[in-house]
Scaffold this active site. Structure first.
Site, PDB file in Angstrom:
ATOM      1  N   GLY A   6      -8.605   2.891  -0.247  1.00 57.87           N
ATOM      2  CA  GLY A   6      -9.384   4.121  -0.154  1.00 57.87           C
ATOM      3  C   GLY A   6      -9.168   4.853   1.148  1.00 57.87           C
ATOM      4  N   GLY A  45     -12.125   8.311   3.916  1.00 56.15           N
ATOM      5  CA  GLY A  45     -10.723   7.951   4.134  1.00 56.15           C
ATOM      6  C   GLY A  45     -10.379   7.625   5.584  1.00 56.15           C
ATOM      7  N   ARG A 101      -0.956  -1.330  10.486  1.00 60.98           N
ATOM      8  CA  ARG A 101      -1.077  -2.751  10.173  1.00 60.98           C
ATOM      9  C   ARG A 101       0.222  -3.267   9.575  1.00 60.98           C
ATOM     10  NH1 ARG A 101      -6.391  -4.540   6.934  1.00 60.98           N
ATOM     11  NH2 ARG A 101      -5.372  -3.777   5.061  1.00 60.98           N
ATOM     12  N   ASP A 116     -11.189  -8.664  -3.204  1.00 58.04           N
ATOM     13  CA  ASP A 116     -10.236  -7.618  -2.795  1.00 58.04           C
ATOM     14  C   ASP A 116      -9.809  -7.797  -1.339  1.00 58.04           C
ATOM     15  OD1 ASP A 116     -13.109  -6.832  -2.798  1.00 58.04           O
ATOM     16  OD2 ASP A 116     -12.393  -5.225  -1.516  1.00 58.04           O
TER      17      ASP A 116
HETATM   18  P1  AMP Z   1     -13.640  -3.048   2.692  1.00 55.64           P
HETATM   19  O1  AMP Z   1     -15.023  -3.564   2.502  1.00 55.64           O
HETATM   20  O2  AMP Z   1     -13.416  -2.356   4.005  1.00 55.64           O
HETATM   21  O3  AMP Z   1     -12.600  -4.067   2.421  1.00 55.64           O
HETATM   22  O4  AMP Z   1     -13.460  -1.866   1.621  1.00 55.64           O
HETATM   23  C1  AMP Z   1     -13.817  -1.946   0.267  1.00 55.64           C
HETATM   24  C2  AMP Z   1     -13.308  -0.734  -0.466  1.00 55.64           C
HETATM   25  O5  AMP Z   1     -13.861   0.474   0.065  1.00 55.64           O
HETATM   26  C3  AMP Z   1     -11.797  -0.545  -0.412  1.00 55.64           C
HETATM   27  O6  AMP Z   1     -11.396   0.022  -1.612  1.00 55.64           O
HETATM   28  C4  AMP Z   1     -11.636   0.427   0.735  1.00 55.64           C
HETATM   29  O7  AMP Z   1     -10.436   1.142   0.669  1.00 55.64           O
HETATM   30  C5  AMP Z   1     -12.835   1.337   0.524  1.00 55.64           C
HETATM   31  N1  AMP Z   1     -13.267   2.000   1.755  1.00 55.64           N
HETATM   32  C6  AMP Z   1     -13.883   1.442   2.819  1.00 55.64           C
HETATM   33  N2  AMP Z   1     -14.147   2.366   3.759  1.00 55.64           N
HETATM   34  C7  AMP Z   1     -13.699   3.546   3.285  1.00 55.64           C
HETATM   35  C8  AMP Z   1     -13.686   4.890   3.780  1.00 55.64           C
HETATM   36  N3  AMP Z   1     -14.198   5.204   4.958  1.00 55.64           N
HETATM   37  N4  AMP Z   1     -13.120   5.831   2.996  1.00 55.64           N
HETATM   38  C9  AMP Z   1     -12.613   5.536   1.804  1.00 55.64           C
HETATM   39  N5  AMP Z   1     -12.593   4.314   1.281  1.00 55.64           N
HETATM   40  C10 AMP Z   1     -13.132   3.322   2.003  1.00 55.64           C
HETATM   41 MG    MG Z   2     -10.961  -4.462   1.887  1.00 52.42          MG
END
Ligand code: AMP
Ligand code: MG
Length: 491
Positions: free
Chosen positions: A94, A128, A178, A254
């Site tokens: 995301g 994003g 990364r 994930d």
């Molecule tokens: P995470 O908990 O950071 O592993 O993220 C879980 C999901 O939320 C993944 O699909 C990420 O890409 C999405 N995500 C987290 N933060 C953001 C953000 N600020 N904008 C868009 N997508 C996000």
């Molecule tokens: Mg993640």
């Protein structure tokens, strides 16, 4: 031999997969001018990038998405996953994009992924972006983990800009470049299982085997063997996390790597006072991902992966692979603990001594890292009371009782003292990324635009087992002001 950014060889295998696996798009640059926050020379040499390249304007342009990096083919990967136990049918990158895969001169292939580079079709409600605070934490922790010998993604650099990003407060945005052999997750498989698309599942499994488990390619049961390998690697990773006191914080499927790498650093924490139920993520009210739950959650996540693979393998085969976790995990864990206590072999007596030591740490809430480090100074001589170590504990009598059993065991296993000390110091780190250390670097960076503390920490954490007397204060326990630092999912 190092090269310019344009000379690097991109070999974008993931982009060659059918389009159901990702969305192609370009990063959205910052509104403000990008600048370099920190650069990790160890990772640039991994990619064969000449260190002088950071001084070219193209470096910032390519790595902040302002200009297309020649050879890159940016895409956002699709995946799903179980978040806090519940299946979420679509997640995906995301706020990150795989720019491409760089093949270095040692013929290793490295994903280069830009995190915080703007919205994608998978952003849902998100913006994003990533904030500087969280990129600093990920950048430092991934390097610290690597130096501790724990499989992990790594990072080449942080690029900042003065763009405002809204979280609980207004923060500044940043991008993290990364690097990993692959960013494929358990959730990358789950999505095709739940969508009932067994062909896509097979394509992905074949891709992962060809690219990352080539030794399985000609195996008649290659999908079973793939699961078996992931079970083994995950068991090992969990044991390694437990051995250094690392809590991941958000072990959703994930965030679980198909290569057994530590992936997606969010509200992680290194345990300081030893407390098995330690919860590093303040948003995890139920303690699902508490420190002592991690090995069990690793298994739970593997079960989710195994289920996702059932269109390719029988349920019996999946169960048999999962069962191996029960042997692997304790074997890896006690072998690491054996080394941390300087023992030769694991016996029933050794397990008692290890468990007894952990009980002592828990009883007095002693610092996990510092007490293990101090243990290398333990003397088996009965006349030596091990005063400095003993003084770390409130319950001296309990320590004395335990010390007697430890001394007996060391003598029985015939462990020579100087060799034991050296060996123990090579597995018990002196320096870890304590939250307060990260916070000092974050405060300097966000309030004063002073990035020097990030570089300094990077340097210290790259040698966690060395004494580094000039940085002695960085080994210290958290000061009082830092005891209340709260880490949430917000990043
Ligand atoms: P995470 O908990 O950071 O592993 O993220 C879980 C999901 O939320 C993944 O699909 C990420 O890409 C999405 N995500 C987290 N933060 C953001 C953000 N600020 N904008 C868009 N997508 C996000
Ligand atoms: Mg993640």
């Amino acid at each position: 031999m190092t090269q310019s950014l344009e000379q690097l060889r991109f070999d974008n295998s993931f982009a060659r997969l059918p389009t159901e696996f990702y969305s192609r798009l370009n990063p959205t640059p910052f509104a403000g001018a990008p600048y370099l926050v920190s650069f990790n020379p160890n990772v640039s040499s991994l990619l064969d990038i000449h260190p002088q390249e950071i001084y070219r304007p193209e470096f910032l342009a390519y790595l902040s998405g302002t200009q297309a990096w020649p050879g890159s083919e940016p895409l956002a990967m699709l995946y799903a996953g179980h978040q806090f136990g519940h299946y979420v049918p679509q997640l995906g990158d995301g706020r990150a994009m795989l720019l491409g895969e760089i093949r270095n001169r040692r013929d290793e292939k490295w994903d280069v992924q830009l995190k915080g580079c703007g919205i994608t079709p998978y952003s849902r409600q998100g913006d994003g972006r990533a904030v500087l605070r969280s990129t600093i934490r990920e950048y430092l922790c991934s390097e610290a983990m690597h130096a501790l010998g724990i499989p992990t993604t790594r990072a080449l650099c942080i690029i900042g800009a003065d763009d405002e990003v809204y979280r609980e407060t207004i923060e500044t945005g940043a991008m993290l470049l990364r690097v990993a052999p692959s960013h494929v997750r358990f959730g990358s498989f789950e999505i095709f299982y739940y969508r009932d698309q067994p062909e896509q599942l097979r394509v992905l499994a074949d891709y992962v085997i060809t690219q990352h488990y080539p030794e399985l390619q000609d195996h008649p049961d290659k999908y079973i063997e793939l699961l078996r390998s992931v079970v083994r690697r995950t068991a090992k990773l969990m044991a390694q996390w437990q051995s250094v006191g690392f809590a991941h914080g958000v072990m959703n499927t994930d965030n679980m790597s198909i290569l057994g790498l530590t992936l997606d650093y969010g509200p992680f924490g290194f345990m300081e006072a030893y407390e098995p139920g330690f919860i590093c993520n303040h948003s995890d009210h139920e303690g699902r991902y508490a420190f002592d739950q991690q090995p069990g959650i690793g298994f739970w996540n593997l079960t989710a992966l195994a289920q996702a693979l059932t269109p390719l393998i029988s349920v019996e085969a999946a169960k048999a692979c999962l069962l191996e976790y029960e042997t692997h995990y304790p074997a890896f864990y006690y072998d690491l603990m054996r080394q941390k206590l300087g023992l030769q072999e694991i016996t029933a007596e050794a397990v008692d001594v290890i468990d007894g030591w952990l009980r002592l740490l828990q009883q007095d809430a002693r610092d996990y890292t510092l007490t293990f480090r101090a243990l290398s100074g333990f003397d088996v001589d009965e006349n030596n009371k091990n005063t400095s170590l003993r003084d770390m504990f409130i319950s001296r009598l309990d320590f004395d009782r335990w010390a007697k059993s430890y001394a007996t065991l060391l003598l029985k296993q015939n462990v020579a003292t100087p060799a034991r000390r050296q060996q123990m110091n090579s597995v018990n780190p002196k320096y870890i990324l304590r939250n307060y250390l990260a916070q000092i670097a974050i405060d300097k960076a966000t309030k004063q635009k002073d990035f020097s503390e990030i570089d300094k920490l990077l340097q210290i954490l790259q040698k966690p087992f060395d004494e580094q007397p000039e940085f002695e204060s960085y080994a210290a326990e958290a000061p009082d002001w830092a005891k209340t630092i709260s880490v949430s999912c917000s990043s």
